[in-house]
Design a protein around this motif. Structure first.
Motif, PDB file in Angstrom:
ATOM      1  N   ASP A  77       2.002   2.719   2.712  1.00  0.00           N
ATOM      2  CA  ASP A  77       1.713   4.013   2.100  1.00  0.00           C
ATOM      3  C   ASP A  77       2.048   3.921   0.620  1.00  0.00           C
ATOM      4  O   ASP A  77       3.219   3.885   0.245  1.00  0.00           O
ATOM      5  CB  ASP A  77       2.548   5.105   2.781  1.00  0.00           C
ATOM      6  N   CYS A  78       1.030   3.850  -0.236  1.00  0.00           N
ATOM      7  CA  CYS A  78       1.243   3.769  -1.678  1.00  0.00           C
ATOM      8  C   CYS A  78       0.940   5.121  -2.310  1.00  0.00           C
ATOM      9  O   CYS A  78      -0.068   5.758  -1.984  1.00  0.00           O
ATOM     10  CB  CYS A  78       0.359   2.687  -2.293  1.00  0.00           C
ATOM     11  N   ARG A  79       1.796   5.546  -3.214  1.00  0.00           N
ATOM     12  CA  ARG A  79       1.649   6.865  -3.823  1.00  0.00           C
ATOM     13  C   ARG A  79       2.374   6.898  -5.164  1.00  0.00           C
ATOM     14  O   ARG A  79       3.249   6.066  -5.430  1.00  0.00           O
ATOM     15  CB  ARG A  79       2.231   7.937  -2.900  1.00  0.00           C
ATOM     16  N   ASN A  80       2.029   7.860  -5.986  1.00  0.00           N
ATOM     17  CA  ASN A  80       2.745   8.122  -7.231  1.00  0.00           C
ATOM     18  C   ASN A  80       3.664   9.315  -7.028  1.00  0.00           C
ATOM     19  O   ASN A  80       3.279  10.298  -6.394  1.00  0.00           O
ATOM     20  CB  ASN A  80       1.762   8.404  -8.371  1.00  0.00           C
ATOM     21  N   GLU A  81       4.893   9.199  -7.534  1.00  0.00           N
ATOM     22  CA  GLU A  81       5.862  10.279  -7.379  1.00  0.00           C
ATOM     23  C   GLU A  81       6.572  10.543  -8.701  1.00  0.00           C
ATOM     24  O   GLU A  81       6.647   9.665  -9.570  1.00  0.00           O
ATOM     25  CB  GLU A  81       6.896   9.930  -6.302  1.00  0.00           C
ATOM     26  N   ALA A 102       5.618   4.559  -9.174  1.00  0.00           N
ATOM     27  CA  ALA A 102       4.642   4.164  -8.162  1.00  0.00           C
ATOM     28  C   ALA A 102       5.423   3.569  -7.004  1.00  0.00           C
ATOM     29  O   ALA A 102       6.338   2.755  -7.198  1.00  0.00           O
ATOM     30  CB  ALA A 102       3.651   3.146  -8.717  1.00  0.00           C
ATOM     31  N   CYS A 115       5.305   1.968  -2.917  1.00  0.00           N
ATOM     32  CA  CYS A 115       4.590   1.470  -1.743  1.00  0.00           C
ATOM     33  C   CYS A 115       5.595   1.322  -0.612  1.00  0.00           C
ATOM     34  O   CYS A 115       6.523   0.506  -0.679  1.00  0.00           O
ATOM     35  CB  CYS A 115       3.886   0.145  -2.014  1.00  0.00           C
ATOM     36  N   LEU A 160      -3.832   2.730  -5.227  1.00  0.00           N
ATOM     37  CA  LEU A 160      -3.537   3.542  -6.408  1.00  0.00           C
ATOM     38  C   LEU A 160      -4.460   3.190  -7.567  1.00  0.00           C
ATOM     39  O   LEU A 160      -4.279   3.692  -8.684  1.00  0.00           O
ATOM     40  CB  LEU A 160      -2.073   3.344  -6.836  1.00  0.00           C
TER      41      LEU A 160
END
Length: 258
Positions: free
Chosen positions: A25-29, A37, A39, A229
């Motif tokens: 699960d890759c996301r920007n926070e 970024a 993962c 991403l």
């Protein structure tokens, strides 16, 4: 033509049913005014590997080089990042083990630079799990890692931030690292998307991600490969790299075409 199309569609459906679901699960926070970024990898399900050299002993250096090599066996990188400090010839500074073969020994003494800012630690891969382990504990327990890479400093040690980190420090860089859950099933890789100090970077792992063990990989040289991403950082050649590998199924499609 219609029959051929049905055969291809059936083969692709069969492959999708047989292939394991990927849990990356890759996301920007954003946290504490800083951008990251992330993962998040299920170490019990996803195939985490370390990469350093190709079959000829030449360092891969780049994500694209690894992807090209993997493609020959019908595989691809889902995610990757640099994984530990290295010398100018790309040789690892500390312990490095890849698929049971050790290239560099464990380094336990203090030294210059971030690597020698004790306590440092080891990222250890075993069947179905991944763990960040402080170096002296690693030496005492001698876990049977199939692959391992040493780096430093530790960011979070048993829920405590590294004792040398200063809140409000003006030493700010792009930084990357990894944190792991107590049961070893969760490995979370992070790179900052703006300049951060050690204190804020370590706090992100402990206070936001809820991880009690985390290890620093490196600073300004840090790279992230996260197609989800829309990024695959390029630049000068790296040393050790860690990544998640998946089967692409291209071999099956080629066989069908024959």
């Amino acid at each position: 033509m219609i029959r051929a199309a049905r055969l291809i569609a059936g083969a692709l459906i069969g492959f999708s049913l047989a292939a394991p679901a990927l849990a990356v699960d890759c996301r920007n926070e954003t946290y504490g005014g800083n951008r990251f970024a992330v993962c998040d990898v299920d170490a019990a399900q996803d195939e985490l590997r370390l990469f350093l050299r190709n079959d000829d002993g030449v360092p891969f250096g780049h994500f694209s080089t690894i992807d090209t090599a993997l493609a020959e066996s019908g595989e691809a990188l889902v995610f990757a990042t640099n994984a530990g400090m290295y010398h100018s010839d790309r040789a690892p500074v500390g312990l490095y083990v890849e698929e049971g073969a050790q290239e560099m020994r464990l380094v336990t003494n203090a030294g210059p630079g971030n690597f020698g800012l004790l306590p440092n630690g080891v990222f250890c891969l075993r069947e179905g799990r991944a763990d960040v382990i402080e170096t002296l504990r690693f030496e005492a327990e001698a876990p049977a890692c199939t692959s391992a890479t040493q780096s430093g400093p530790m960011l979070v040690i048993d829920g405590d931030l590294h004792p040398r980190f200063l809140e409000g420090s003006d030493s700010r860089y792009i930084r990357n690292g990894v944190g792991t859950s107590a049961d070893g099933t969760r490995a979370v890789f992070v790179i900052s998307r703006n300049l951060v100090n050690f204190y804020d970077f370590a706090s992100f792992f402990r206070d936001h991600l809820g991880l009690n063990s985390a290890l620093y990989f490196d600073g300004n040289i840090s790279r992230f490969h996260a197609p989800a991403l829309g990024r695959s950082d390029a630049g000068f050649a790296m040393g050790p790299i860690v990544g998640v590998v998946r089967k692409t199924g291209l071999g099956d499609a080629e066989a069908l075409g024959n």
